[in-house]
Structures are given as structure tokens and as C-alpha cells.
Design an enzyme around this catalytic site. Sequence first.
Site, PDB file in Angstrom:
ATOM      1  N   HIS A  68       0.837  -1.191   0.000  1.00 19.05           N
ATOM      2  CA  HIS A  68       0.000   0.000   0.000  1.00 19.05           C
ATOM      3  C   HIS A  68       0.875   1.246   0.000  1.00 19.05           C
ATOM      4  CE1 HIS A  68      -3.680  -2.264   1.896  1.00 19.05           C
ATOM      5  NE2 HIS A  68      -3.275  -2.776   0.745  1.00 19.05           N
ATOM      6  N   GLU A  70       1.032   3.856   2.097  1.00 17.94           N
ATOM      7  CA  GLU A  70       1.630   4.310   3.355  1.00 17.94           C
ATOM      8  C   GLU A  70       2.915   3.549   3.696  1.00 17.94           C
ATOM      9  OE1 GLU A  70      -2.938   4.442   4.064  1.00 17.94           O
ATOM     10  OE2 GLU A  70      -1.482   3.370   2.801  1.00 17.94           O
ATOM     11  N   THR A 214     -18.706  -4.054 -32.540  1.00 17.96           N
ATOM     12  CA  THR A 214     -17.463  -3.316 -32.754  1.00 17.96           C
ATOM     13  C   THR A 214     -16.335  -4.259 -33.130  1.00 17.96           C
ATOM     14  OG1 THR A 214     -18.072  -1.516 -31.252  1.00 17.96           O
ATOM     15  CG2 THR A 214     -15.727  -1.864 -31.624  1.00 17.96           C
ATOM     16  N   SER A 322     -27.032   1.605 -24.496  1.00 14.89           N
ATOM     17  CA  SER A 322     -27.574   0.687 -23.497  1.00 14.89           C
ATOM     18  C   SER A 322     -27.131   1.080 -22.096  1.00 14.89           C
ATOM     19  CB  SER A 322     -27.124  -0.744 -23.796  1.00 14.89           C
ATOM     20  OG  SER A 322     -27.650  -1.192 -25.024  1.00 14.89           O
TER      21      SER A 322
END
Length: 382
Positions: A68, A70, A214, A322
Site C-alpha cells: 500500500h 503508506e 465493434t 444501453s
Amino acid sequence: MIFRILEDQFAQKARESKDADRRFMQLALSLGRRGQGRTWPNPAVGAVIVRDGVIVGRGWTQPGGRPHAEPEALRRAGEAARGATLYVTLEPCSHFGKSPPCADAVIAAGIKRVVAAIEDPNPEVAGQGHARLRAAGIAVDVGLCAAEAAFDHAGHFRRIRDKRPHVILKLAVSPDGKIGAAGGKPVVITGQAARNRVHLLRAQSDAILVGIGTVLADDPLLTCRLPGMAARSPVRVVLDQSLRIPASSQLVLTARETALWVVGSELAEAAAATRLGAGGAQIIRVPPGNATGLDLPAVLQTLAEKGITRLMVEGGSRVAASFVAADLVDEVWLFRGAEDIGEAGVDALDALPLSKITQSQVFRVHASETFDKDTLTIYERA
């Protein structure tokens, strides 16, 4: 008079302190964005450690979600973290997951003050990280640049709260509202600078989604083609109810290099799934939504369960329409080119008017950019 001077000096120092806090948090936000598209299912967090006005450590969530931000910043700061201030774009975690709690690492490092942009809505955190820090005697300030942090962490928030990814709809539209030439033939709408911006957006997305129409019309690759950034290509997702995608398509041919997930109906033939699986594609089955498409909420829920937090929807017009009609779009990147295509061209949102985005109360303008003759307007959910 002396008291007035002291008050003015105190006020001046307070303003300078606030300005410094904002400057360091802006840096943390910028660092966090480096991880977008690479840290899912974890949020892309940025962290900066400052002691006596000097930056002694920087960190951002690493690829795959760990380490992470930190611990990365603390590692770089070393002993200089003791007595310092930590600026972080999201509340430090307080629970044991695949790594120990970041809050415990912050306490152990001797951090004196934590400035967090926003609380983490994850029920396993949800204020508990801040509470743990305060209980250890650390001063905690929450809310600086919260709106910017919420925008950057929208994918994490959406997945936690709504069990689906944050959906970014990208459209490249001519001045007369078209996205393709007559007969659905592809056409170049924007210049290279705008197209480069699209590739950067791909790199910052966990997955990119298109419909089978597509794929059959354009045979796209859907990777990030900026120099040196091929490895940052997102997962390619194809909505293909009947699993019609050809084995000879670029997507299938590159499925072992860049992940390809084909979403088909539960009713699609097993033989087609076996064929695609042999080519390296992963088959995802969801219920059919209607006679012509899949159940989009089920698609998004499944993608979220697989860890996707930021989903870029790139085409075509029926898929875009959609998502808009189902109220599943959270952010719109609307690129506008300089040349008309003509009345016979393909409308941007199929049967829906583009005003469903540009003049809707659902969306508001977040930002805009200009690329030579092209423009980009970014809309966000209001």
C-alpha cells in the site's frame, strides 16, 4: 496594538500552514493517480511524508494492490518519519488483509500527524483507521481535497457501495454527432493528440469494454499503444451474447498476452466457449437481459466480483446507448472532432440523442481540454 500584531502573525502562519497542507495533499493525489489501472481490486492511493517542511518520503499503491501507499512512503522515509506528518488520499486501513494494517505501520513509525483526504467506505475500515490513529495520540485531520480524492477513488467507492465498477463512457463524436461513417464503417474523428489521451485513459482503467458489433466491424486491439506502456493495457472485455467472436480476431490472437474476457449468455453453446478458452480467452456467463442483449447490471456485478473498479466503455453506439439508458454511466469522456461525417453516419448513441448526456441533469461538466482542433469535455454524475 501588540495583541493585534500577534493576531496578524498567527493568522499569517495559519494560512501558510493550510497552503502547505494543500500543496502536499495535491502531490499525494498526483502520486496516487500513477497506480490507476494497476492496483485493482485495491484503491490507487498516494502518500507523502513531510518533516519540518521537507518531503522525506513518497509512496503510491504498487501494481497488484500491494504494498500500500503508506508502507511505501514509510519505507522511503525511514527514521525521518518519526515526528513527521503523513498526507494520504484515503484513510489508512485498519484490518488484516493480505498485509498488516497500514494504521499500525503509521503508529509504529512515530508519525505525529496524519492528514487524510477522505474516509474509506469499506466496512472493514470506515473510520476505524482514523480512530486507531487518534487512540495512539496521533493528530488526525480529515477532509482536505475530499472532492478530488472522491473523484480519484470513485472506482473503489462504487465497487464498495454499489457492487459494480465505476463506468467511464468514452465517445469520439463529429460536430454533427456521428461516431462512424455510413454502413458502420470506421472513420478517424480526432487527431493524434486526442487519440493519445484515449490511450492514457486506457492505461488508467482496469478494463475496457466493447460490444461484439465493434469487434466484427473494426477488429480492434484495445491495448495501450503509448510508447513503453503496452504492459499497462487494461483487461479487454467483449459483450458477446452468442460467443461469435472469431478465433482469428486480434483480441483472441493476443489473449495470452493481454487478458481477454468474453461475456456471453448462459445459453451460449459450450463448443464456442471451449474454442475461445483454448485460445486463451476467459469466458464469463451471465443471464440474457432481453432478446438483443445481456443483463448489464449482472455483467457489472460480475466484473466487480472479479476485482474491476474502473471500467472504460468504448463502443459501439448500441452498447453506449444501453449503458446510458440503464443509468449505469458515471463519467463521460466526450471527444469532439473538427469534421462532419454526414447524415448517413452512425449516431453516437444509436436511437438516443446526445443531449441525454450534454443536456441532462444526471451529468455535470467536470473538466475540459483542447487538443489542436479537437476538444474533450469530461462529465461526471451530478
